[in-house]
Design a protein around this motif. Structure first.
Motif, PDB file in Angstrom:
ATOM      1  N   THR A  84       0.812  -1.217   0.000  1.00  0.00           N
ATOM      2  CA  THR A  84       0.000   0.000   0.000  1.00  0.00           C
ATOM      3  C   THR A  84       0.844   1.266   0.000  1.00  0.00           C
ATOM      4  OG1 THR A  84      -0.205  -0.150   2.411  1.00  0.00           O
ATOM      5  CG2 THR A  84      -1.986  -1.105   1.090  1.00  0.00           C
ATOM      6  N   GLN A  85       2.000   1.224   0.661  1.00  0.00           N
ATOM      7  CA  GLN A  85       2.897   2.378   0.673  1.00  0.00           C
ATOM      8  C   GLN A  85       4.323   1.913   0.903  1.00  0.00           C
ATOM      9  OE1 GLN A  85       1.417   5.193   3.640  1.00  0.00           O
ATOM     10  NE2 GLN A  85       0.595   6.395   1.951  1.00  0.00           N
ATOM     11  N   VAL A  86       5.258   2.676   0.349  1.00  0.00           N
ATOM     12  CA  VAL A  86       6.677   2.424   0.558  1.00  0.00           C
ATOM     13  C   VAL A  86       7.348   3.766   0.795  1.00  0.00           C
ATOM     14  CG1 VAL A  86       8.782   1.383  -0.346  1.00  0.00           C
ATOM     15  CG2 VAL A  86       6.567   0.482  -1.052  1.00  0.00           C
ATOM     16  N   PHE A  87       8.166   3.823   1.828  1.00  0.00           N
ATOM     17  CA  PHE A  87       8.916   5.031   2.153  1.00  0.00           C
ATOM     18  C   PHE A  87      10.392   4.673   2.203  1.00  0.00           C
ATOM     19  CE2 PHE A  87       4.889   5.016   4.441  1.00  0.00           C
ATOM     20  CZ  PHE A  87       4.307   6.189   4.007  1.00  0.00           C
ATOM     21  N   GLY A  88      11.243   5.603   1.833  1.00  0.00           N
ATOM     22  CA  GLY A  88      12.664   5.328   1.910  1.00  0.00           C
ATOM     23  C   GLY A  88      13.467   6.565   2.236  1.00  0.00           C
TER      24      GLY A  88
END
Length: 183
Positions: A84-88
């Protein structure tokens, strides 16, 4: 096929490449081939979630990640993660996803010494639970993984908790059988 990272030790991935590699590492657990794990997981890879998994998952490198995938696939049919979401940022990516499947095989958990601890026999029940995966990357590959999972929600959906007397009996027999087969 082996993957040679274009990065040298100490270089950072761009945010898009970082998050895509983390996203890919989660999805491989359901559908990846052995060679795919070599292309995504670092030779020093460590899964911080492997303490109750089979002994071969507790090692280092792509082979340990592949062992985790085989363990999960042996227990759950139609296994899939929906991201649903990816942060980096820097060398760390966070993947928010739901894991779903159907409990069609025994789930065997192990103690710290690698012995069979308990077995949850197949219930045939479907499940879907939320998870958050943390992936640290080095040299363009996933080198470390840990997660926050809704294990109680999964256990409830699969009928493990609260267990019926009949299911407790099935767990006892499956655990005894797995321990006997491990000898």
């Amino acid at each position: 096929m082996s993957y040679a990272s274009p990065l040298h030790s100490g270089q950072q991935l761009g945010q898009d490449a970082l998050t895509e590699m983390a996203r890919r590492s989660v999805g491989l657990m359901a559908t990846g081939a052995r060679a795919d794990f070599d292309a995504v997981y670092h030779p020093d890879f460590c899964n911080r979630e492997a303490s109750a998994e089979p002994p071969e998952t507790r090692g280092r490198g792509p082979a340990a990640a592949w062992a985790t995938a085989r363990w999960l696939r042996g227990s759950y049919a139609d296994l899939r993660w929906t991201v649903t979401q990816v942060f980096g940022r820097d060398d760390l990516a966070v993947v928010c996803a739901s894991m779903a499947g159907q409990h069609t095989g025994d789930v065997v958990f192990y103690d710290a010494q690698g012995r069979v601890d308990r077995v949850f026999p197949a219930t045939g029940s479907p499940f879907e639970v939320d998870q958050v995966h943390f992936c640290r990357l080095r040299d363009g590959l996933v080198v470390e993984h840990w997660a926050v999972r809704d294990d109680l929600g999964q256990a409830t959906q699969l009928g493990w908790f609260p267990p019926s007397p009949g299911y407790l009996w099935r767990c006892f027999r499956a655990t005894r059988r797995a321990r006997r087969n491990a000898r």
